[in-house]
Design a protein around this motif. Sequence first.
Motif, PDB file in Angstrom:
ATOM      1  N   GLN A 288      17.994 -10.326  -6.731  1.00  0.00           N
ATOM      2  CA  GLN A 288      17.832 -10.152  -8.129  1.00  0.00           C
ATOM      3  C   GLN A 288      18.242  -8.892  -8.659  1.00  0.00           C
ATOM      4  O   GLN A 288      18.698  -8.790  -9.680  1.00  0.00           O
ATOM      5  N   ASN A 289      18.014  -8.073  -7.748  1.00  0.00           N
ATOM      6  CA  ASN A 289      18.757  -6.556  -8.007  1.00  0.00           C
ATOM      7  C   ASN A 289      20.233  -6.726  -7.967  1.00  0.00           C
ATOM      8  O   ASN A 289      20.855  -5.805  -8.806  1.00  0.00           O
ATOM      9  N   ASN A 292      21.104  -9.003 -11.220  1.00  0.00           N
ATOM     10  CA  ASN A 292      20.991  -8.506 -12.528  1.00  0.00           C
ATOM     11  C   ASN A 292      20.346  -6.899 -12.349  1.00  0.00           C
ATOM     12  O   ASN A 292      19.143  -6.492 -12.720  1.00  0.00           O
ATOM     13  N   PHE A 294      21.140  -4.352 -14.205  1.00  0.00           N
ATOM     14  CA  PHE A 294      20.819  -3.500 -15.368  1.00  0.00           C
ATOM     15  C   PHE A 294      19.856  -4.118 -16.256  1.00  0.00           C
ATOM     16  O   PHE A 294      19.440  -3.554 -17.218  1.00  0.00           O
ATOM     17  N   ASP A 295      19.289  -5.207 -15.708  1.00  0.00           N
ATOM     18  CA  ASP A 295      18.031  -5.786 -16.327  1.00  0.00           C
ATOM     19  C   ASP A 295      16.964  -4.709 -16.374  1.00  0.00           C
ATOM     20  O   ASP A 295      16.448  -4.236 -15.161  1.00  0.00           O
ATOM     21  N   PRO A 296      16.155  -4.390 -17.704  1.00  0.00           N
ATOM     22  CA  PRO A 296      14.947  -3.387 -17.591  1.00  0.00           C
ATOM     23  C   PRO A 296      13.952  -3.765 -16.564  1.00  0.00           C
ATOM     24  O   PRO A 296      13.129  -3.069 -15.993  1.00  0.00           O
ATOM     25  N   ALA A 297      13.795  -5.265 -16.522  1.00  0.00           N
ATOM     26  CA  ALA A 297      12.577  -5.727 -15.518  1.00  0.00           C
ATOM     27  C   ALA A 297      12.929  -5.283 -13.913  1.00  0.00           C
ATOM     28  O   ALA A 297      12.030  -5.134 -13.396  1.00  0.00           O
ATOM     29  N   ASN A 298      14.210  -5.047 -13.768  1.00  0.00           N
ATOM     30  CA  ASN A 298      14.529  -4.819 -12.456  1.00  0.00           C
ATOM     31  C   ASN A 298      14.889  -3.271 -12.186  1.00  0.00           C
ATOM     32  O   ASN A 298      14.789  -2.799 -10.767  1.00  0.00           O
ATOM     33  N   SER A 305      16.187  -1.835  -8.820  1.00  0.00           N
ATOM     34  CA  SER A 305      17.612  -1.681  -8.903  1.00  0.00           C
ATOM     35  C   SER A 305      18.008  -0.313  -9.341  1.00  0.00           C
ATOM     36  O   SER A 305      19.170   0.031  -9.604  1.00  0.00           O
TER      37      SER A 305
END
Length: 449
Positions: A288-289, A292, A294-298, A305
């Motif tokens: 997932q890291n 994605n 740059f996903d705020p959740a990650n 990340s």
Amino acid sequence: MKALRKLRPAQTQRNRELGLLLFVFVINAAALALVQLGVQGAIDSTFLVYCSALDVLALAIHVVLRLRARDADPFVVPIATLLSGIGIAMIYRIDLNGTAEGWDMLAVRQLVWCAIALAAALAVVIALRNYRVLFRYTYIFGFVGIGLLLLPFVPGLGLEAGADVWVSIGGIVSFQPGELAKIALAIFFAGYLVRTRESLTSVGTRFLGITWPRARELGPVLVIWAVSLGIIVLQRDLGTGTLIFGMFIAMLYVATGKTSWVMIGFALVIGGVAIASQVLPYVNSRFQNWLNPFDPANIDANGGSFQLVNGLYGLAKGGFIGTGLGQGRPWMTPLSQSDYIFPSLGEELGLIGVFALLCLYMVFTSRGVRIGLAGQDDFGKLLATGLSFTIALQVFIMVGGVTRVIPLTGLTTPFLAAGGSSLVANWIIVALLLRISDAVRSRPRVVIG
């Protein structure tokens, strides 16, 4: 005259090595001086004097090679010395922006570990007069390798530090036994493949233009694959599992020359990682890291990340020529001295600098492969090729991880990253390559008088 002609090529090799080492010493000293000028604005000779002890040890290895292994490869020691010196310079540079002093500085610890690693390599070169003796203990090395991988599970030894790959001795010295395990397993794989080469190259089924091995020859590959998956599951160490299986497949290909083994290896790796990413939360989070970042959740500084994104920003900041040693901000990335030392170097040395480092690794690997392919002894050929491929694969896994080519795993960048066990293991690999290359190139010498 005939004796002189015999000795001249060996003397030339050692002279070339000495010249390269002296050039390396200048580069390493210049890197440290630039770091001090960039951060402090002045040169502190104290740490430079400490680092000169490594030059002495490298020269000691050269002297021993001149006396006992005159035909050894002349490029391996200078390249390893240069990479180790650049690594110490970058770790020292990051330390200067912190509050640690004395033994608490990672650069000081790295310096001590580097001295131990060079001493270990020197001991191997002196003690191991004939590398072929390792072939006698093939299965012993196999058990030693497995035992080292299991050490973190021994009560009182294992450390809780993310992946279960660390052990502690007396609560003072901690190291990763998996780094030494890869050497023991490389010796085991080389000996095992020499003994079973005939059966592994037997005629199989022809399909799609490729001769596929019979089912009974797949047994050893499936066993190693299962062991690698076991490491990923039990130790939460995706990197070591991938490294060991990749090393085995590479040596298997060299032993048999059959591309079908490579295809089977790729299929097993892809299948195993796909299953692990769906079943194991640890592996799933890595993916997932990676997919994605740059996903705020990650983006989570406690395990998401955040590191990957900061490393990418650091590489982008470095651009083509870098900010200059001591002029960037690599410390903003967590673990910038270990897992993310390559982005740290990329920020301050730029694309040109990291390309030069990758070229050094390429030359190191090519020399090791050349040593293996030049030999007439199957065991030495497989061992040299396997050890060289291990370094190359480890570099690919780490550089690919921090640049988002592949998911990041928990390995160290050879010679550069902070870590004592990694340094010791990689310098032992250097010593083994030196001994194998000397045996490959040696010719009967005529003694005058």
